[in-house]
Design an enzyme around this catalytic site. Structure first.
Site, mmCIF file in Angstrom:
data_model
loop_
_atom_site.group_PDB
_atom_site.id
_atom_site.type_symbol
_atom_site.label_atom_id
_atom_site.label_comp_id
_atom_site.label_asym_id
_atom_site.label_seq_id
_atom_site.Cartn_x
_atom_site.Cartn_y
_atom_site.Cartn_z
ATOM 1 C CE1 TYR A 1 -3.015 3.080 0.504
ATOM 2 C CE2 TYR A 1 -3.262 2.513 2.817
ATOM 3 C CZ TYR A 1 -3.561 3.328 1.749
ATOM 4 O OH TYR A 1 -4.405 4.398 1.921
ATOM 5 C CE LYS B 1 -6.063 1.925 -0.512
ATOM 6 N NZ LYS B 1 -6.605 1.981 0.880
#
EC number: 4.3.3.7
Length: 289
Positions: free
Chosen positions: A134, A162
């Site tokens: 992320y 992400k």
């Protein structure tokens, strides 16, 4: 690792005293699964992870796995800026039965690219679970360079990222130079369609709490070649996507859920509820959906 096109970064419901409310969580899970969610992220930033204790996070992992009962994948937020602590929490998440872990880039201590590589590698080597990276430099200050993400994608169980940098050039590079089974997800609702257009998989979403089914339709239209229709849905949804971040997340989305009749409680300090002007603005945008 297939967690679908829309993974909801789920809020954590609280009761009137600020404790985790598992009954409200049960209701929320059922609501999300009926409204376009392909998988759930538990105890991420939108779940107020900075103000959840380790014990609360583990309880959330265990409860969500049990409540979901295999209906969709469960992704546990186990990242931090402390590698050893992240390893410990990742192991607890694996014991709880989650399907995947999400690891945010280390915040505050500003590691180098090599430091971030070794951090993620060390955690991935201690679990058999798939790992989603992320990258969110707006929160962490440190940004994972595309070259580092590409290098990390060579580790067998690091299988997705992400990406919330907003840098489409960097995101395109990651997509182009990683294996086909390494999936790139938008970390920004408003960039879902542009990232799909450069080869992304989908989105880890906040807005899906409110417009998940519409977002699924947008993605379906795009993948079926109906790009003009997908663009129209994107244009329709962009105001609510932006409104949900006019105040610190997740205060707006918790208020939006309440406006839709789903009581999920307030936020924990240092976050604060929306003021009256913010609430009225949000209500106005929702009424136009």
């Amino acid at each position: 690792m297939n967690v679908g096109n829309i993974s909801t970064a789920m809020i954590t419901p609280f009761d009137s005293k600020g404790n985790v409310d598992f009954q409200k969580l049960s209701t929320l899970i059922d609501y999300l699964l009926k409204n376009g969610t392909d998988s759930l992220v538990v105890a991420g930033t939108t779940g107020e992870s900075p103000t959840l204790s380790t014990e609360e996070k583990i309880a959330l992992f265990e409860f969500t796995v049990k409540e979901v009962n295999g209906r969709v994948p469960v992704i546990a937020g186990t990242g931090s800026n402390n590698t050893k602590d992240s390893i410990k929490l990742t192991k607890k998440a694996e014991e709880a039965g989650v399907d995947c872990v999400m690891l945010v880039t280390p915040y505050y201590n500003k590691p180098s690219q090599e430091g971030m590589y070794r951090h993620f590698k060390a955690i991935a080597e201690e679990t058999s679970l798939p790992v989603m990276l992320y990258n969110v430099p707006g929160r962490t200050v440190a940004s994972l360079a595309p070259e580092t993400a590409i290098r990390l994608a060579e580790i067998p169980n690091i299988s997705a990222i992400k990406e919330a940098s907003g840098d489409l050039d960097a995101i395109t590079k990651i997509i182009a130079e990683t294996p086909e089974d390494f999936y790139v997800y938008s970390g920004d609702d408003g960039l879902t369609l542009p990232i799909l257009a450069v080869g992304g998989r989908g989105v880890v979403s906040v807005a899906s709490h409110i417009v998940g089914s519409d977002m699924q339709q947008m993605i379906k239209n795009y993948t079926n070649g109906q790009t003009a229709t997908a663009a129209l849905i994107h244009q329709k949804l962009l105001p609510i996507m932006k409104e949900l971040f006019k105040a610190p997340n997740p205060a707006p989305v918790k208020t939006a859920l309440q406006l839709k009749g789903l009581d999920v409680g307030s936020v924990r300090l240092p976050l604060i509820p929306l003021n009256e002007d913010e609430r009225l603005s949000l209500s106005s945008v929702i009424s136009e959906l």
